[in-house]
Write an enzyme that holds these catalytic residues in place. Structure first.
Site, PDB file in Angstrom:
ATOM      1  CB  CYS A 101      -0.928   0.016   1.211  1.00  0.00           C
ATOM      2  SG  CYS A 101      -0.055   0.165   2.787  1.00  0.00           S
ATOM      3  CB  CYS A 107       4.300  -0.340   2.141  1.00  0.00           C
ATOM      4  SG  CYS A 107       3.123  -1.458   2.915  1.00  0.00           S
ATOM      5  CG  ASP A 160      12.801  28.238 -33.481  1.00  0.00           C
ATOM      6  OD1 ASP A 160      13.309  29.348 -33.674  1.00  0.00           O
ATOM      7  OD2 ASP A 160      13.186  27.198 -34.060  1.00  0.00           O
TER       8      ASP A 160
END
Length: 755
Positions: A25, A28, A455
């Site tokens: 989870c 953890c 550009d």
């Protein structure tokens, strides 16, 4: 151990990647991350969805120390090997199973087996609990026999993780699940052996609410069916994580495994790992290009769709560059390797995608802070629920049922999956379309951008000059002007010269251009030579005058948006060749889509204003900044930012790198330079401006999905925990709702794969 490929040799820090085992989870992951970050000088990010830790550590911190720290936290850790000896990216940071499917995942296989067996045993237990008419004498003892393997063996992954965490003084989602299942099963055993639930003729029925008056109630259906729900949720989560990372695994598996090299005049098949820079190798029709290189000889149509998303094969010949992982769709090529292993474009793409998937968006920080304190708070709430019910006069069964419901429904699965699954799906889909996101924090930038600076050369236009018009003086033929100019320019390497020569050869077909003798060039001004006995000059008009050429007043004017090259024969101007840079076919539509996304386009170029304005009109841009020196492009971006605008910059050249870095969001064309790509936040793998609005839209959709997931996860827990504590949720219903919330979050994330 992997040292970051884009790191600086001899730098005091190294980057490691660890595969973490045993995480179940988000809590953890938060624990592992916290422990690693406590080490001196260490910066770690742990991703629950990818089960990886990405660690930046000083040179004096050994990888063994990192592994030991993780193991002390209660999890396993193993360095991921992607050293420079690996010639292909397929062994990179996704581990040995990079190319395997869900059916080959040992964890998925184990979960599926546990789920199937547990479901088969739990179904009769649930049916007997729900249908009083089927509750025969001593049915409860059969339920105990069927439920026991589920509550012990089926829920073993949760029990084991909870025990490991408890040994290290921590509590995670598994703690809540294990306590809930164990409590339900233990209460049932107590009620059967020491209470009234074991009496022959006992009946009960399933209700929405937690209720009961004493030790005559059993929760075997809760212990078993909740385990099945949670196993199903975890199985679907694991499968979804595999599917979310499918794009990256496909990317990593695209490299060739073997290659035919040319050694001592002979063709020899060797593993791609033995290929080195400068080696010459052969690509036959239908084969993958082994690595990045330059075509030495041969012609073929190269299919780069898997790499760039471009569906049309590109005709490739001598001097053209090819990318590893693409496929020669026809013809035979001989290629000289220019990059191998971690230096290839495919490996760089994989690193960018994985970097994006491993990081954390700013919106995730709140979720991380909540997850770190969530489980202890829930344990306190469950205990408070139990005590509160007893103090307020509730029965032991009602108090117990409400407390178990709180434990089960509060598991923060959805919270931990909200961001990682969306990042996996979104960035993976982007990689399939040729869009690479450098990091998850970029998603926030795309939401704020209101101005996009484009550009001109190589971004809006093709960046390659072509002959737009030829004008001749009276008495001179246009084709003859082009033929003489093409002949003298054939000896030059200037881009304008190549364009003129190519047009002359195309115009005159199979008739070769005459040879040029006594060729001379004046850099940046023009060329001179003898063609068919005539003195021919081509270049700027002021330079021609300096060379003693007689100016021709009767020449018609050429388009001011073009670049003129005047041609003189035997001391007299006979014509002018007008050159222009073509606008890319997708540029006008891309500008329109950028406007639809709420962005104001600005054309930025060092070219003449007349040329820039002509290009701007063609693509639909009204704001033009022209005649800007390369070093001043970043200043233009800064000026726009000073006006309160949030700026995205799209460019491809070395001179664009400072502006890309200065912009709030830098977007580099993948056909540009490595410097520009490194300075950017988003990379468009192919030189198509149409990918820019698609990249911004994908980023915004991914961010929106993350916020939807977090909103649901937070809202679900905020709403559900009070209901459970008040006794309005049976633990069985709570378990189903918790599993459903995780599946909902994962499913919502997977919608990004269909963009």
């Amino acid at each position: 151990m992997t040292v970051s490929a884009d790191g600086i040799t001899g730098a005091p820090e190294e980057t490691y990647e660890l595969e973490i085992g045993g995480m179940t989870c988000a809590s953890c992951a938060a624990r592992v991350e916290k422990k690693l970050n406590k080490l001196e000088g260490v910066e770690a990010t742990v991703n629950f969805a990818t089960e990886r830790a990405y660690v930046s550590a000083p040179a004096f911190v050994d990888v063994a120390e990192l592994v030991a720290t993780v193991e002390k936290t209660g999890y396993t850790a193993e360095p991921v090997s992607t050293g420079p000896d690996k010639a292909g990216p397929e062994s990179a940071a996704t581990g040995d199973a990079a190319g395997s499917g869900p059916e080959d995942d040992p964890e998925l296989v184990s979960l599926r087996q546990r789920l199937v067996v547990s479901a088969a045993l739990a179904l009769p237990v649930l049916v007997l609990a729900m249908v009083p008419a089927w509750q025969f004498t001593n049915w409860q003892w059969l339920s105990l026999t069927l439920a026991a393997p589920v509550a012990v063996w089926g829920a073993w992954p949760f029990h084991r993780a909870a025990w490991i965490n408890a040994r290290h003084g921590a509590a995670t989602m598994d703690t809540l699940i294990s306590l809930g299942v164990t409590a339900a099963f233990a209460w049932s055993v107590y009620a059967l052996f020491w209470g009234d639930a074991g009496m022959p003729g006992m009946t009960m029925e399933l209700t929405w609410f937690a209720q009961g008056s004493g030790a005559e109630e059993i929760y075997l259906e809760v212990a078993s069916v909740v385990t099945v729900f949670l196993l199903l949720g975890r199985y679907l989560e694991q499968r979804a994580k595999r599917e979310s990372g499918a794009a990256l695994r496909a990317l990593l598996s695209m490299g060739a495994k073997d290659v035919t090299v040319v050694r001592d005049g002979r063709e020899v098949s060797v593993p791609v790992s033995e290929l080195g820079v400068g080696d010459t190798f052969v690509v036959r029709p239908g084969e993958k290009v082994a690595t990045d290189g330059e075509v030495v000889s041969g012609r073929a149509s190269v299919d780069a769709s898997m790499l760039t998303g471009e569906s049309v094969p590109v005709e490739t010949g001598p001097g053209d560059r090819v990318v590893g992982g693409t496929v020669a769709a026809g013809g035979r090529l001989v290629v000289r390797a220019t990059a191998v292993g971690e230096g290839t474009q495919l490996a760089q793409m994989a690193r960018l995608v994985e970097r994006a998937q491993s990081g954390k968006a700013p919106v995730q920080r709140l979720a991380d802070r909540v997850s770190s304190v969530f489980v202890p708070v829930v344990l306190v709430l469950a205990l408070a629920t139990l005590v509160g019910w007893l103090l307020l006069g509730g029965t032991a069964t009602e108090a117990f049922g409400a407390a178990v419901a709180v434990l089960i429904i509060a598991c923060p699965c959805a919270l931990g999956l909200a961001t990682p699954t969306a990042l996996l799906a979104g960035t993976g889909r982007g990689a399939q379309q040729g869009i690479l996101v450098k990091g998850p924090e970029i998603l926030e930038s795309t939401r704020r951008v209101d101005t996009v600076v484009l550009d001109k050369t190589g971004t809006v236009t093709e960046g390659a000059m072509h002959v737009a018009d030829v004008v001749a003086v009276d008495g001179y033929d246009r084709d003859e002007v082009l033929r003489m100019a093409g002949a003298v320019e054939a000896a030059s390497e200037h881009p304008l010269a190549r364009a003129i020569t190519a047009a002359a050869r195309e115009t005159h077909g199979d008739v070769p251009l005459p040879e040029v003798h006594d060729f001379t060039t004046t850099t940046g001004l023009g060329v001179r030579g003898s063609v068919d006995g005539h003195d021919v000059l081509a270049g700027r008009m002021p330079w021609l005058v300096e060379q003693g050429v007689e100016a021709a007043g009767e020449l018609a004017d050429v388009d001011p948006a073009t670049t003129p090259v005047h041609v003189a024969v035997d001391g007299r101007v006979v014509g002018v060749v007008a050159l222009a840079d073509r606008v890319k076919p997708t540029s006008a539509d891309a500008v329109r889509r950028l406007r639809e996304l709420g962005l104001s386009p600005v054309l930025l170029t060092g070219d003449r204003r007349s040329v820039a304005e002509a290009v701007a009109r063609e693509v639909g841009i009204t704001e033009v900044v022209a005649e800007v020196m390369p070093a001043d492009k970043a200043a233009v971006v800064a000026d726009l930012q000073a006006q309160g605008r949030t700026v995205a910059m799209v460019g491809d050249g070395v001179n664009d790198a400072p502006a890309l870095a200065a912009a709030d969001l830098g977007i580099a064309m993948g056909t540009g330079t490595d410097v520009a790509i490194e300075a950017s936040d988003l990379t468009l793998v192919r030189g198509d401006l149409g990918l820019a609005p698609r990249a911004i839209e994908l980023s915004r959709r991914t961010l929106r999905t993350i916020k939807q997931n977090l909103g649901w996860a937070f809202g679900y827990n905020v709403a559900a925990i009070p209901l459970a504590a008040a006794g309005f949720l049976n633990p069985l219903i709570a378990g189903a709702a918790m599993a459903a919330s995780s599946v909902l979050v994962v499913t919502n994330s997977l919608r990004l794969r269909r963009l």
